[in-house]
Write a protein that holds these residues in place. Structure first.
Motif, PDB file in Angstrom:
ATOM      1  N   THR A 144     -41.019 -23.611 -10.040  1.00  0.00           N
ATOM      2  CA  THR A 144     -39.930 -23.214 -10.945  1.00  0.00           C
ATOM      3  C   THR A 144     -40.182 -23.755 -12.350  1.00  0.00           C
ATOM      4  OG1 THR A 144     -38.405 -23.249  -9.096  1.00  0.00           O
ATOM      5  CG2 THR A 144     -37.413 -23.312 -11.277  1.00  0.00           C
ATOM      6  N   ILE A 145     -40.590 -25.020 -12.431  1.00  0.00           N
ATOM      7  CA  ILE A 145     -40.845 -25.627 -13.749  1.00  0.00           C
ATOM      8  C   ILE A 145     -41.942 -24.859 -14.484  1.00  0.00           C
ATOM      9  CG2 ILE A 145     -41.799 -27.707 -14.874  1.00  0.00           C
ATOM     10  CD1 ILE A 145     -40.269 -29.343 -12.673  1.00  0.00           C
ATOM     11  N   LEU A 146     -42.929 -24.389 -13.737  1.00  0.00           N
ATOM     12  CA  LEU A 146     -44.044 -23.663 -14.363  1.00  0.00           C
ATOM     13  C   LEU A 146     -43.737 -22.180 -14.589  1.00  0.00           C
ATOM     14  CD1 LEU A 146     -47.119 -25.152 -12.463  1.00  0.00           C
ATOM     15  CD2 LEU A 146     -46.428 -25.598 -14.811  1.00  0.00           C
ATOM     16  N   GLY A 147     -42.538 -21.754 -14.205  1.00  0.00           N
ATOM     17  CA  GLY A 147     -42.176 -20.346 -14.403  1.00  0.00           C
ATOM     18  C   GLY A 147     -42.786 -19.424 -13.367  1.00  0.00           C
ATOM     19  N   GLU A 148     -43.232 -19.995 -12.245  1.00  0.00           N
ATOM     20  CA  GLU A 148     -43.774 -19.183 -11.152  1.00  0.00           C
ATOM     21  C   GLU A 148     -42.622 -18.748 -10.258  1.00  0.00           C
ATOM     22  OE1 GLU A 148     -46.643 -18.102 -10.270  1.00  0.00           O
ATOM     23  OE2 GLU A 148     -48.053 -19.239 -11.501  1.00  0.00           O
ATOM     24  N   GLU A 149     -42.587 -17.465  -9.908  1.00  0.00           N
ATOM     25  CA  GLU A 149     -41.516 -17.035  -9.002  1.00  0.00           C
ATOM     26  C   GLU A 149     -42.000 -17.109  -7.565  1.00  0.00           C
ATOM     27  OE1 GLU A 149     -39.730 -13.364 -10.123  1.00  0.00           O
ATOM     28  OE2 GLU A 149     -39.633 -13.987 -12.220  1.00  0.00           O
ATOM     29  N   ARG A 232     -53.624 -20.087 -12.079  1.00  0.00           N
ATOM     30  CA  ARG A 232     -52.208 -20.393 -11.784  1.00  0.00           C
ATOM     31  C   ARG A 232     -52.112 -21.388 -10.640  1.00  0.00           C
ATOM     32  NH1 ARG A 232     -50.573 -15.309  -9.644  1.00  0.00           N
ATOM     33  NH2 ARG A 232     -48.563 -16.243  -9.200  1.00  0.00           N
TER      34      ARG A 232
END
Ligand code: HPA
Length: 261
Positions: A144-149, A232
Motif C-alpha cells: 500500500t505504501i508503495l502504491g501497489e494494489e 516492482r
C-alpha cells in the motif's frame, strides 16, 4: 533476524543486497535447489534460494522441497517469503498483478515427498491458516505504501505439473474456490509449518489461467511477465525486509507444540 527468500520462475538472484556470499547447505534430505546466498540488509541476514536452481533446470515436481526448507531451518531462518508465478482465475487480474494468498488447496498430495514426519513420532501439524498472518500484514502494508494494489487474500491451488491445466480443470478449480494456480506452494508451505518457520507467499499473476482468455499458454509469457514485474518486486521486497519487526506475533514458531500423538 534471519529471513529466507525463495525465488520462483524468473527470479534467480536478489539485486540490491550487500556483501553476499554463497553457502553450500547439505541436509539430511540431500542438496537444496542451489547453494544459498547469504546477504545483509540493514543488519538483517537474508538467505536467498532460487527454487528451480540457478539456471532454472529443476521442474516443479522434482524440486527437493524438504532439502530447501531443511537448509533454511539449519541456517536459523525463522521467516520465509516465497515468490511464485501463478495463473490468475479472476478475469480482471492482468499480468503483473500481485496476490498475497491466505489459503491453499493441494492437488499434489501423494505425488511429492511432503512431510518431515514420515518416521518416528506421529505428528499432525495444524494448517488451518497456511500462511503467516503477521508476514501477510507486513507485505500488504508495504505494498500500500508503495502504491501497489496487491490483492489481499485468495486461495492458491497447487497442481503437480509440469504441464499447464486444461480449461475444464480451471473451471473445476474455480468452482471449488481457488483464485490462483501454481505448481510450487505445496509442499513448501506445509514443510515450513512443520519446521516452525513463518511462511508467506508473494504471487505474481503471469497469465490468465487456461481457457480464460488466450487459446494457448506459453512458458515464455510466464517468464516475460515475471521479468516485467522484477523491478516492482525488488522494491516491494526491500521495503518488506526493512519493515519486518523481529518480534513474532504469530503462532507459526510453536506449530509442533500440540501436533504430536
Ligand atoms: N498454471 C500453473 N502454474 C502457473 C501458471 C498457470 O497458468 N502460470 C504460472 N505458473
Amino acid at each position: 533476524m534471519k529471513i529466507g527468500l525463495i525465488g520462483g520462475s524468473g527470479v534467480y538472484q536478489m539485486d540490491g543486497l550487500n556483501t553476499c556470499e554463497e553457502i553450500s547447505a547439505d541436509t539430511p534430505y540431500g542438496e537444496p535447489s542451489a547453494p544459498v546466498t547469504r546477504c545483509e540488509l540493514d543488519g538483517r541476514e537474508i538467505f536467498f534460494l532460487p527454487r528451480h536452481g540457478k539456471k532454472h533446470t529443476i521442474p516443479p515436481h522434482k524440486i527437493n522441497y524438504r532439502a530447501n526448507i531443511s537448509a533454511f531451518r539449519r541456517l536459523g531462518v525463522t521467516r520465509i517469503f516465497s515468490i511464485g508465478a501463478v495463473g490468475g482465475m479472476n478475469e480482471n487480474w492482468t499480468p503483473g498483478t500481485i496476490v498475497i494468498p491466505n489459503q491453499i488447496i493441494d492437488m499434489t498430495q501423494g505425488a511429492r515427498p511432503g512431510t518431515f514426519f514420515d518416521e518416528g513420532r506421529v505428528m499432525h501439524v495444524d494448517f488451518s491458516q497456511p500462511y503467516c498472518m503477521q508476514m501477510r500484514t507486513v507485505i500488504l502494508a508495504q505494498a500500500t505504501i508503495l502504491g501497489e494494489e496487491a490483492v489481499d487474500g485468495g486461495t492458491y491451488i497447487c497442481t503437480n505439473g509440469p504441464r499447464l491445466e486444461s480449461a475444464a480443470e480451471i473451471q473445476f478449480y474455480q468452482a471449488i474456490g481457488a483464485h490462483v494456480v501454481g505448481m510450487t506452494a505445496m509442499p513448501e508451505a506445509a514443510l515450513a509449518r512443520e519446521a516452525e518457520i513463518c511462511y508467506a507467499g508473494i504471487c505474481i499473476v503471469t497469465n490468465p489461467a487456461a481457457g480464460l482468455k488466450n487459446e494457448h499458454l506459453t512458458a515464455t509469457e510466464v517468464i516475460a511477465a515475471m521479468n516485467d514485474a522484477s523491478e516492482r518486486l525488488r522494491l516491494l521486497l526491500r521495503a518488506i525486509l526493512l519493515a519486518l519487526h523481529p518480534e513474532h506475533l504469530c503462532t507459526c514458531g510453536n506449530a509442533l507444540s500440540k501436533a504430536g500423538i
